[in-house]
Structure formats: structure tokens, C-alpha cells
Design an enzyme around this catalytic site. Structure first.
Site, PDB file in Angstrom:
ATOM      1  N   ASN A 100      35.280  -4.754  -1.292  1.00  6.27           N
ATOM      2  CA  ASN A 100      36.149  -3.578  -1.291  1.00  6.27           C
ATOM      3  C   ASN A 100      35.909  -2.754  -0.033  1.00  6.27           C
ATOM      4  O   ASN A 100      36.450  -1.674   0.109  1.00  6.27           O
ATOM      5  CB  ASN A 100      35.880  -2.707  -2.528  1.00  6.27           C
TER       6      ASN A 100
ATOM      7  N   ASP B 282      26.669 -11.112   1.985  1.00  7.15           N
ATOM      8  CA  ASP B 282      25.733 -10.013   1.893  1.00  7.15           C
ATOM      9  C   ASP B 282      25.019  -9.963   3.231  1.00  7.15           C
ATOM     10  O   ASP B 282      24.732 -11.002   3.836  1.00  7.15           O
ATOM     11  CB  ASP B 282      24.741 -10.162   0.741  1.00  7.15           C
TER      12      ASP B 282
END
Length: 193
Positions: free
Chosen positions: A9, A69
């Protein structure tokens, strides 16, 4: 054109990925598929967290997906903040608060060596693939530049005299950790997608 979901997001990450993949792939963010869930990053490694996010999308939306990540690993801090980079100064810390904590912890430390590391988990056709990108550099004493996000204003990559936040997007994307990992992903997709 191959459509892929990027499990994020974060508008900054989406912008970077769109710039790198350009016309080769259509990339949708979580909002584009109607996912409003804040997928918890409960792993203890970057690989764990990337995998958790990509599996979540596949399990709930049945769409091929990749997730990343990223961690900033600072030598003098034993690799911290690492997997906790996004929440280094606390669970809902801002980029500024995280950078402030980092600079405070590095105060009076000679060794400023650091590296950014991105791990991508791609879930495609019920198989998982991992791609990693690393860029070495150093942490400077104060913020410089207005581009980028996160720790970009205090990170200078090896071989350069500008922070990521001072660089134009195309230069940053060509040498950054995320850029390198996304390029590996793109190469894989072009040959296997």
C-alpha cells in the site's frame, strides 16, 4: 501484458516499481484489487515478511503476486534496524522519527557503513521464488535531499557523493537495492512468465 499484484500500500514503492518495470508488466497494488488489510509483518527475516505478504494475496485473492521487504542494516548497530526498519522508532513511527532514532544511535560512532537489502517473494503458478538486491553505502550525519522516502536522505551509496534523496529517480532505481531485486524479478518473468 502480464498482470501482477505487488503486495504493498506504499505509494513510493509502487512508483519505484512502475518506473523500473515500465511497459513490460502491468502492476497493481493492494488497493487496486480491493485489499484494505494491513498484512502483518510478523517474520524475523526480510524473506519471512516478503513471503507472508505474497502468500496472503494468493490465499485470499487467487492472483499471482510479489511482495518485498527491505531493511537498512547498519554495521555499527549489529545489523539493526534490519527487519524492523519501518518501525524502528515504534509501531506507527514516521520516516522522520525512524531517521532521528538512527542518527541518535550513530552519534559519535566512527563506523557509518550500512547496506540496504531488499528481498522479493514471487508467488506464481503455486510456486515461490526469491530475489534479492543489495546496495552498500554509509550513513551521513544529517539529512540531504527531498526525493525518495524512509532512510534515503541519510544513505549515500558507495561510489557516489549524493544521498538517495538527492538523486533523480532513474539513477536511484538503476543502483538501488529495490531496483536490483526488481530487475532480477523482471528478468525471471520475461523468461518464465
Amino acid at each position: 501484458m502480464k498482470k501482477l499484484v505487488f503486495a504493498t500500500n506504499n505509494p513510493h514503492k509502487l512508483e519505484e516499481v512502475h518506473a523500473i518495470l515500465q511497459e513490460k508488466f502491468e502492476v497493481a497494488g493492494l488497493a487496486d484489487i480491493g485489499c484494505t488489510t494491513d498484512i502483518p509483518e510478523t517474520g524475523t527475516t526480510l524473506q519471512d515478511n516478503a513471503s507472508i505478504k505474497s502468500h496472503f494475496v494468493v490465499n485470499h485473492y487467487k492472483l499471482d503476486c510479489f511482495a518485498d521487504d527491505t531493511g537498512l542494516e547498519v554495521q555499527a548497530l549489529g545489523g539493526r534496524p534490519g527487519v524492523y526498519s519501518a518501525r524502528y522508532a515504534g509501531e506507527n513511527a514516521s520516516y522522520e522519527q525512524n531517521v532521528d532514532k538512527l542518527l541518535t544511535e550513530l552519534n559519535h560512532k566512527e563506523n557509518r557503513k550500512a547496506r540496504f537489502r531488499t528481498v522479493i517473494s514471487l508467488m506464481m503458478n503455486h510456486k515461490e521464488y526469491f530475489f534479492e538486491g543489495v546496495v552498500n553505502g554509509r550513513i551521513i550525519n544529517q539529512r540531504k535531499g527531498n526525493s525518495g522516502f524512509g532512510y534515503d536522505p541519510v544513505f549515500v551509496p558507495d561510489g557516489y557523493d549524493q544521498t538517495f534523496a538527492e538523486m533523480d529517480a532513474s539513477l536511484k532505481n538503476s543502483i538501488s537495492h529495490r531496483g536490483k531485486a526488481i530487475q532480477k524479478l523482471a528478468d525471471f518473468l520475461l523468461h518464465n512468465g
